[in-house]
Design a protein around this motif. Structure first.
Motif, PDB file in Angstrom:
ATOM      1  N   ILE A 153       0.726  -1.209  -0.276  1.00  0.00           N
ATOM      2  CA  ILE A 153       0.134   0.225  -0.152  1.00  0.00           C
ATOM      3  C   ILE A 153       0.938   1.248  -0.115  1.00  0.00           C
ATOM      4  CG2 ILE A 153      -1.727   1.033   1.276  1.00  0.00           C
ATOM      5  CD1 ILE A 153      -2.877  -1.145   2.281  1.00  0.00           C
ATOM      6  N   THR A 154       0.656   2.276  -0.769  1.00  0.00           N
ATOM      7  CA  THR A 154       1.524   3.725  -1.029  1.00  0.00           C
ATOM      8  C   THR A 154       1.408   4.209  -0.105  1.00  0.00           C
ATOM      9  OG1 THR A 154       0.252   4.280  -2.678  1.00  0.00           O
ATOM     10  CG2 THR A 154       1.701   2.629  -3.492  1.00  0.00           C
ATOM     11  N   ASN A 155       2.030   5.019   0.584  1.00  0.00           N
ATOM     12  CA  ASN A 155       1.808   6.183   0.986  1.00  0.00           C
ATOM     13  C   ASN A 155       1.275   6.314   2.733  1.00  0.00           C
ATOM     14  OD1 ASN A 155       3.398   7.527  -0.697  1.00  0.00           O
ATOM     15  ND2 ASN A 155       0.906   8.272  -2.100  1.00  0.00           N
ATOM     16  N   SER A 156       1.039   4.226   3.132  1.00  0.00           N
ATOM     17  CA  SER A 156       0.188   4.415   3.881  1.00  0.00           C
ATOM     18  C   SER A 156       1.432   4.035   5.639  1.00  0.00           C
ATOM     19  CB  SER A 156       0.016   2.684   4.230  1.00  0.00           C
ATOM     20  OG  SER A 156       0.888   1.901   3.891  1.00  0.00           O
ATOM     21  N   GLY A 157       3.017   4.233   5.307  1.00  0.00           N
ATOM     22  CA  GLY A 157       4.144   4.208   6.477  1.00  0.00           C
ATOM     23  C   GLY A 157       3.861   2.272   6.917  1.00  0.00           C
ATOM     24  N   THR A 158       3.396   2.277   7.987  1.00  0.00           N
ATOM     25  CA  THR A 158       3.676   0.980   8.943  1.00  0.00           C
ATOM     26  C   THR A 158       1.788   1.317   9.490  1.00  0.00           C
ATOM     27  OG1 THR A 158       4.504   2.723  11.041  1.00  0.00           O
ATOM     28  CG2 THR A 158       5.904   0.861   9.405  1.00  0.00           C
ATOM     29  N   PHE A 159       1.256   2.142   9.146  1.00  0.00           N
ATOM     30  CA  PHE A 159       0.056   2.757   9.722  1.00  0.00           C
ATOM     31  C   PHE A 159      -1.494   2.331   8.630  1.00  0.00           C
ATOM     32  CE2 PHE A 159      -3.724   4.462  11.074  1.00  0.00           C
ATOM     33  CZ  PHE A 159      -3.781   3.779  12.294  1.00  0.00           C
ATOM     34  N   SER A 160      -2.183   1.059   8.104  1.00  0.00           N
ATOM     35  CA  SER A 160      -3.040   1.446   7.488  1.00  0.00           C
ATOM     36  C   SER A 160      -4.606   0.963   8.709  1.00  0.00           C
ATOM     37  CB  SER A 160      -3.025   0.681   6.677  1.00  0.00           C
ATOM     38  OG  SER A 160      -3.124  -0.369   6.710  1.00  0.00           O
ATOM     39  N   ARG A 161      -5.256   1.246   7.950  1.00  0.00           N
ATOM     40  CA  ARG A 161      -7.545   1.140   8.369  1.00  0.00           C
ATOM     41  C   ARG A 161      -7.698   0.004   6.821  1.00  0.00           C
ATOM     42  NH1 ARG A 161      -7.280   6.020  10.220  1.00  0.00           N
ATOM     43  NH2 ARG A 161      -7.479   6.337  12.881  1.00  0.00           N
ATOM     44  N   HIS A 162      -8.409  -1.125   7.634  1.00  0.00           N
ATOM     45  CA  HIS A 162      -9.007  -1.806   6.344  1.00  0.00           C
ATOM     46  C   HIS A 162     -11.090  -2.093   6.844  1.00  0.00           C
ATOM     47  CE1 HIS A 162      -5.056  -2.335   4.656  1.00  0.00           C
ATOM     48  NE2 HIS A 162      -4.369  -1.831   5.792  1.00  0.00           N
ATOM     49  N   ALA A 163     -10.902  -2.411   6.336  1.00  0.00           N
ATOM     50  CA  ALA A 163     -13.079  -2.290   6.753  1.00  0.00           C
ATOM     51  C   ALA A 163     -13.250  -4.303   6.801  1.00  0.00           C
ATOM     52  CB  ALA A 163     -13.507  -2.552   5.209  1.00  0.00           C
ATOM     53  N   HIS A 164     -13.686  -4.444   7.428  1.00  0.00           N
ATOM     54  CA  HIS A 164     -14.289  -5.949   8.138  1.00  0.00           C
ATOM     55  C   HIS A 164     -14.846  -7.030   6.819  1.00  0.00           C
ATOM     56  CE1 HIS A 164     -15.851  -9.549  10.209  1.00  0.00           C
ATOM     57  NE2 HIS A 164     -14.803  -9.176  10.493  1.00  0.00           N
ATOM     58  N   PRO A 165     -14.889  -7.766   6.328  1.00  0.00           N
ATOM     59  CA  PRO A 165     -15.446  -8.321   5.174  1.00  0.00           C
ATOM     60  C   PRO A 165     -16.912  -8.434   5.684  1.00  0.00           C
ATOM     61  CG  PRO A 165     -13.856  -9.657   6.186  1.00  0.00           C
ATOM     62  CD  PRO A 165     -13.968  -8.861   7.420  1.00  0.00           C
ATOM     63  N   ASP A 166     -17.064  -8.988   6.378  1.00  0.00           N
ATOM     64  CA  ASP A 166     -19.035  -8.702   6.779  1.00  0.00           C
ATOM     65  C   ASP A 166     -20.194  -8.656   7.958  1.00  0.00           C
ATOM     66  OD1 ASP A 166     -18.395 -11.833   5.576  1.00  0.00           O
ATOM     67  OD2 ASP A 166     -16.936 -12.325   7.325  1.00  0.00           O
ATOM     68  N   ASP A 167     -18.389  -7.305   8.706  1.00  0.00           N
ATOM     69  CA  ASP A 167     -19.650  -6.311  10.161  1.00  0.00           C
ATOM     70  C   ASP A 167     -19.142  -4.953   9.243  1.00  0.00           C
ATOM     71  OD1 ASP A 167     -19.956  -5.183  12.282  1.00  0.00           O
ATOM     72  OD2 ASP A 167     -20.492  -7.117  13.024  1.00  0.00           O
TER      73      ASP A 167
END
Length: 227
Positions: A153-167
Motif C-alpha cells: 500500500i503506497t503512502n501508508s507507512g506502517t499504519f493502515s485501516r481496512h474494512a471488515h469483510p462481514d461487519d
C-alpha cells in the motif's frame, strides 16, 4: 471427618485470642475460626483461598486463589470441576475461543467475551490485544485477517485501516504488519477512505451497503448499556 494429620494439627492449634480467624499452617484454603477460645477448622469453597492479610485476624474472607498471597501455605483441596470450571470457584479461559472466559461461582459458569480485537490472557486475567496473548493462535488474531505486505500500500507507512469483510461496524488497523480489530462507536459504521489503507467511522447513510446496519437496533438502549 478430619484426616489424622489434621486431627493432630487441630489438637495442637491454640487460639491466640478468644475470637478471630487464623490461617492454616500448611493449607491455603483452610483456616481456623476461634470463638470463645474454641478452634474450628474451616475450608473455603473449592477454588477459593483464605485471605490472611488482616493483621488483627478479625476478617473471615475467602477469595479467588489468584487474589490471595498464600506464601508457604502451599496445600490445596483437590479440584472439583464442572463444565467450563476447573474448580467450583474461579475465572477460567475458554478451551476453544481466545476471546471468551468464564466466571465460576459454586460451579455455575457465566460466559464473558472480550471486545473486538482482544483476547483473554490467562496469566494477567484481563482482556488484552490478541497478538499479545501467547495462547491465542495466529489464525484467531483479528479473525484471521492478514495485513498487506510491506510496500503493498503506497503512502501508508506502517499504519493502515481496512474494512471488515462481514461487519459494517468493525474494521482492522495494521500497525507494523500486526492486525488488530476495532469497532466504530455505536451509531456509526466504517467507511473506506479514498486512498488505500484509509477510512473513518461515519453515519451509515453515507456508507453504501451499510445504510440499514442499525435498522432493527434500539440505539438508545445500546448506548445506555455502554456499547
Amino acid at each position: 471427618m478430619f484426616a489424622p494429620d489434621e486431627v493432630l494439627a487441630q489438637e495442637n492449634f491454640k487460639c491466640p485470642d478468644d475470637f478471630g480467624f487464623y490461617p492454616h499452617h500448611k493449607s491455603c484454603d483452610k483456616y481456623w475460626k476461634c470463638d470463645n477460645n474454641l478452634a474450628e477448622l474451616k475450608t473455603c469453597g473449592n477454588g477459593l483461598a483464605f485471605d490472611a492479610s488482616d493483621p488483627k485476624f478479625l476478617t473471615e474472607n475467602c477469595d479467588y486463589i489468584h487474589n490471595v498471597d498464600c506464601g508457604d501455605r502451599t496445600e490445596l483441596e483437590p479440584p472439583i470441576s464442572t463444565p467450563h470450571c476447573a474448580r467450583l470457584y474461579g475465572i477460567f479461559s475458554d478451551a476453544n475461543k481466545c476471546d471468551v472466559f468464564w466466571n465460576c461461582w459454586n460451579g455455575e459458569a457465566s460466559r464473558y467475551q472480550c471486545s473486538p480485537g482482544l483476547a483473554y490472557d490467562r496469566e494477567a486475567r484481563v482482556c488484552m490485544w490478541a497478538d499479545q496473548v501467547p495462547e491465542c493462535k495466529n489464525e484467531e488474531v483479528a479473525g484471521g485477517f492478514s495485513c498487506p505486505a510491506p510496500g503493498e500500500i503506497t503512502n501508508s507507512g506502517t499504519f493502515s485501516r481496512h474494512a471488515h469483510p462481514d461487519d459494517c461496524r468493525k474494521y482492522y488497523i495494521c500497525l507494523e504488519g500486526v492486525p488488530r480489530e476495532y469497532g466504530c462507536p455505536i451509531g456509526t459504521v466504517f467507511k473506506i477512505g479514498d486512498a488505500d489503507g484509509t477510512g473513518n467511522c461515519e453515519d451509515p447513510e453515507d456508507v453504501p451497503g451499510c445504510e440499514d446496519y442499525y435498522k432493527d437496533v434500539d440505539l438508545k438502549t445500546l448506548k445506555k448499556l455502554g456499547y
